[in-house]
Design a protein around this motif. Structure first.
Motif, mmCIF file in Angstrom:
data_model
loop_
_atom_site.group_PDB
_atom_site.id
_atom_site.type_symbol
_atom_site.label_atom_id
_atom_site.label_comp_id
_atom_site.label_asym_id
_atom_site.label_seq_id
_atom_site.Cartn_x
_atom_site.Cartn_y
_atom_site.Cartn_z
ATOM 1 N N ILE A 101 0.829 -1.204 0.000
ATOM 2 C CA ILE A 101 0.000 0.000 0.000
ATOM 3 C C ILE A 101 0.865 1.256 0.000
ATOM 4 C CG2 ILE A 101 -1.583 1.338 1.466
ATOM 5 C CD1 ILE A 101 -3.031 -1.286 2.053
ATOM 6 N N ILE A 102 2.083 1.166 0.506
ATOM 7 C CA ILE A 102 2.990 2.312 0.485
ATOM 8 C C ILE A 102 3.757 2.386 -0.838
ATOM 9 C CG2 ILE A 102 5.089 3.284 1.527
ATOM 10 C CD1 ILE A 102 4.054 2.124 4.210
ATOM 11 N N THR A 117 -5.317 2.987 -6.817
ATOM 12 C CA THR A 117 -4.470 1.846 -6.436
ATOM 13 C C THR A 117 -4.580 1.552 -4.942
ATOM 14 O OG1 THR A 117 -2.926 2.372 -8.206
ATOM 15 C CG2 THR A 117 -2.116 0.948 -6.458
ATOM 16 N N VAL A 118 -4.549 2.580 -4.114
ATOM 17 C CA VAL A 118 -4.690 2.386 -2.661
ATOM 18 C C VAL A 118 -6.042 1.760 -2.340
ATOM 19 C CG1 VAL A 118 -4.912 3.589 -0.446
ATOM 20 C CG2 VAL A 118 -3.085 4.207 -2.010
ATOM 21 N N GLN A 119 -7.093 2.232 -2.983
ATOM 22 C CA GLN A 119 -8.435 1.697 -2.714
ATOM 23 C C GLN A 119 -8.532 0.233 -3.125
ATOM 24 O OE1 GLN A 119 -10.705 3.421 -0.967
ATOM 25 N NE2 GLN A 119 -9.096 4.955 -0.851
ATOM 26 N N VAL A 120 -7.971 -0.113 -4.264
ATOM 27 C CA VAL A 120 -7.989 -1.505 -4.721
ATOM 28 C C VAL A 120 -7.187 -2.385 -3.765
ATOM 29 C CG1 VAL A 120 -7.199 -3.050 -6.564
ATOM 30 C CG2 VAL A 120 -8.415 -0.949 -7.135
ATOM 31 N N TYR A 141 2.409 6.258 -9.322
ATOM 32 C CA TYR A 141 2.275 7.699 -9.481
ATOM 33 C C TYR A 141 3.385 8.241 -10.385
ATOM 34 C CZ TYR A 141 2.404 12.669 -8.525
ATOM 35 O OH TYR A 141 2.442 14.028 -8.674
ATOM 36 N N PHE A 142 4.627 7.965 -10.025
ATOM 37 C CA PHE A 142 5.744 8.508 -10.788
ATOM 38 C C PHE A 142 5.856 7.858 -12.174
ATOM 39 C CE2 PHE A 142 7.051 9.668 -6.450
ATOM 40 C CZ PHE A 142 7.169 11.037 -6.656
ATOM 41 N N ILE A 184 -4.783 10.453 -9.379
ATOM 42 C CA ILE A 184 -5.981 9.605 -9.440
ATOM 43 C C ILE A 184 -5.588 8.132 -9.516
ATOM 44 C CG2 ILE A 184 -7.954 8.967 -10.895
ATOM 45 C CD1 ILE A 184 -8.255 11.949 -11.547
ATOM 46 N N VAL A 185 -4.587 7.817 -10.316
ATOM 47 C CA VAL A 185 -4.110 6.432 -10.416
ATOM 48 C C VAL A 185 -3.627 5.939 -9.054
ATOM 49 C CG1 VAL A 185 -2.312 4.954 -11.411
ATOM 50 C CG2 VAL A 185 -3.548 6.559 -12.867
#
Length: 95
Positions: free
Chosen positions: A30-31, A68-71, A38-39, A63-64
């Motif tokens: 998640i981190i 990703t965190v939510q998934v 993002y990058f 947004i991506v």
């Protein structure tokens, strides 16, 4: 009676180790995964492929990362739920 308690405690110690491993794995994912995406998407996808401005690419890359965190949280909840039902079935299943 003491053997039963030792067996139950050793089973719980194994479950605790497995749960801890799952928690640490998902915490790192998640981190690391959203930061990487993002990058990566900002530089290589949105700016290089879609030729967006730097300002637009920040927005879409964020947004991506959020998606990703939510998934990943959803997958973690699913895995944790499945582990909980497996432990419950193993401990309380009637023969």
């Amino acid at each position: 009676m003491a053997d039963l308690q030792r067996t139950q405690m050793s089973h719980h110690d194994g479950s605790l180790g497995h749960v801890t491993k799952t928690l640490v794995t998902f915490s790192l994912m998640i981190i690391i995964l959203p930061l990487f995406l993002y990058f990566f998407t900002k530089s290589f996808v949105f700016e290089a492929v879609f030729l967006m401005s730097s300002r637009q690419s920040y927005f879409y890359a964020a947004i991506v990362a959020v998606v990703t965190v939510q998934v990943m949280l959803g997958i973690f909840i699913y895995v944790a739920y499945q582990e909980g039902t497996e432990v419950y079935d193993k401990n309380y299943k009637e023969d």
